[in-house]
Write a protein that holds these residues in place. Structure first.
Motif, mmCIF file in Angstrom:
data_model
loop_
_atom_site.group_PDB
_atom_site.id
_atom_site.type_symbol
_atom_site.label_atom_id
_atom_site.label_comp_id
_atom_site.label_asym_id
_atom_site.label_seq_id
_atom_site.Cartn_x
_atom_site.Cartn_y
_atom_site.Cartn_z
ATOM 1 N N PRO A 270 47.686 38.927 47.996
ATOM 2 C CA PRO A 270 47.117 37.572 47.956
ATOM 3 C C PRO A 270 45.629 37.518 48.281
ATOM 4 O O PRO A 270 44.911 36.673 47.747
ATOM 5 N N GLY A 271 45.157 38.422 49.118
ATOM 6 C CA GLY A 271 43.732 38.452 49.443
ATOM 7 C C GLY A 271 42.877 38.732 48.215
ATOM 8 O O GLY A 271 41.799 38.140 48.053
ATOM 9 N N MET A 272 43.351 39.624 47.347
ATOM 10 C CA MET A 272 42.613 39.897 46.108
ATOM 11 C C MET A 272 42.626 38.679 45.199
ATOM 12 O O MET A 272 41.625 38.384 44.547
ATOM 13 N N SER A 273 43.732 37.967 45.162
ATOM 14 C CA SER A 273 43.780 36.737 44.357
ATOM 15 C C SER A 273 42.732 35.753 44.856
ATOM 16 O O SER A 273 41.993 35.161 44.056
ATOM 17 N N ASP A 274 42.644 35.599 46.162
ATOM 18 C CA ASP A 274 41.653 34.680 46.734
ATOM 19 C C ASP A 274 40.231 35.097 46.362
ATOM 20 O O ASP A 274 39.403 34.258 45.989
ATOM 21 N N LEU A 275 39.943 36.391 46.453
ATOM 22 C CA LEU A 275 38.602 36.883 46.103
ATOM 23 C C LEU A 275 38.304 36.685 44.620
ATOM 24 O O LEU A 275 37.193 36.284 44.258
ATOM 25 N N MET A 276 39.266 36.956 43.771
ATOM 26 C CA MET A 276 39.047 36.804 42.335
ATOM 27 C C MET A 276 38.857 35.330 41.964
ATOM 28 O O MET A 276 38.055 35.002 41.100
ATOM 29 N N LEU A 277 39.566 34.450 42.630
ATOM 30 C CA LEU A 277 39.406 33.010 42.378
ATOM 31 C C LEU A 277 38.062 32.488 42.875
ATOM 32 O O LEU A 277 37.515 31.533 42.320
ATOM 33 N N ALA A 278 37.519 33.139 43.895
ATOM 34 C CA ALA A 278 36.242 32.706 44.463
ATOM 35 C C ALA A 278 35.046 33.277 43.701
ATOM 36 O O ALA A 278 33.902 32.927 43.991
ATOM 37 N N THR A 279 35.299 34.127 42.728
ATOM 38 C CA THR A 279 34.233 34.788 41.971
ATOM 39 C C THR A 279 34.185 34.193 40.566
ATOM 40 O O THR A 279 35.224 33.990 39.942
ATOM 41 N N SER A 280 32.984 33.952 40.074
ATOM 42 C CA SER A 280 32.846 33.320 38.753
ATOM 43 C C SER A 280 33.355 34.252 37.654
ATOM 44 O O SER A 280 33.249 35.479 37.765
ATOM 45 N N PRO A 281 33.883 33.678 36.584
ATOM 46 C CA PRO A 281 34.334 34.500 35.453
ATOM 47 C C PRO A 281 33.231 35.401 34.895
ATOM 48 O O PRO A 281 33.505 36.536 34.502
ATOM 49 N N ASP A 282 31.981 34.910 34.862
ATOM 50 C CA ASP A 282 30.873 35.738 34.363
ATOM 51 C C ASP A 282 30.639 36.952 35.261
ATOM 52 O O ASP A 282 30.397 38.063 34.776
ATOM 53 N N ASP A 283 30.698 36.741 36.576
ATOM 54 C CA ASP A 283 30.539 37.860 37.510
ATOM 55 C C ASP A 283 31.693 38.846 37.372
ATOM 56 O O ASP A 283 31.491 40.067 37.430
ATOM 57 N N LEU A 284 32.897 38.346 37.185
ATOM 58 C CA LEU A 284 34.057 39.222 37.022
ATOM 59 C C LEU A 284 33.954 40.036 35.737
ATOM 60 O O LEU A 284 34.277 41.227 35.721
ATOM 61 N N ALA A 285 33.477 39.419 34.668
ATOM 62 C CA ALA A 285 33.292 40.144 33.406
ATOM 63 C C ALA A 285 32.264 41.261 33.583
ATOM 64 O O ALA A 285 32.448 42.375 33.069
ATOM 65 N N ALA A 286 31.205 40.985 34.324
ATOM 66 C CA ALA A 286 30.193 42.015 34.590
ATOM 67 C C ALA A 286 30.792 43.139 35.428
ATOM 68 O O ALA A 286 30.536 44.323 35.165
ATOM 69 N N LEU A 287 31.616 42.789 36.409
ATOM 70 C CA LEU A 287 32.270 43.811 37.235
ATOM 71 C C LEU A 287 33.168 44.714 36.393
ATOM 72 O O LEU A 287 33.193 45.931 36.593
#
Length: 188
Positions: A164-181
């Protein structure tokens, strides 16, 4: 319907082979059907397990067995293993060389965006500076691009509920930042 039937047959065949497996090599041979003979997954949404952290591999097997992580293919396979089997499999696979999936490095601007996002989310605190992971924390460097994107999406929708902690972090991060990651991590 036909796809589900094929998947069910494949799972039954894997389970039958697993039941006959006696050595660690026999037990992990079944893994190659999806995760690849030389550690290169046959489907880009399947994770690389060769060279992955032993603790992380064990936790994933344990979570599949307990039902904390869902997969129509992995749950029946993991259900057959006892704790010692899962530890042995994890240790065996962790000793294999990490395969080169031949993914290109991220462009400089994408890498800079990913590094900034990673620093603000705190990814290196667990996955370490080079994203090699450690112990129970998985290696992300060089993981398949499609698998990374799918995993992030599953954490964001909470379809993957074993952290669940990873879910929280992924939800708190913008989709553009996640795509770059995703692009950055895949190219490491």
């Amino acid at each position: 319907m036909f796809g589900k039937l094929v998947m069910c047959c494949a799972v039954l065949l894997l389970m039958a082979a697993q039941a006959r497996a006696e050595t660690i090599e026999d037990k992990v041979a079944v893994c190659a059907g999806c995760h690849g003979e030389a550690g290169k997954p046959v489907d880009k949404t399947i994770p690389t397990i060769w060279g992955q952290q032993a603790g992380s591999l064990y936790i994933q097997l344990r979570d599949f067995k307990r039902g904390d992580r869902k997969s129509e293919i992995m749950q029946p396979i993991a259900a057959q293993f006892e704790r010692d089997d899962m530890l042995a499999i994890a240790e065996y696979l962790s000793q294999k060389p990490w395969p080169d999936l031949g993914q290109p490095r991220a462009a400089k601007d994408v890498a800079a965006k990913a590094q900034s996002a990673s620093a603000s989310v705190g990814c290196p605190a667990c996955h370490l500076d080079r994203f090699q992971g450690d112990g129970t924390v998985p290696r992300l460097a060089g993981m398949g691009r499609d698998y990374l994107a799918k995993t992030i999406a599953d954490f964001r929708t909470r379809a993957r509920g074993n952290n669940p902690g990873m879910s929280d972090l992924m939800l708190a991060t913008s989709p553009d930042d996640l795509a770059a990651l995703v692009e950055y991590l895949a190219g490491l």
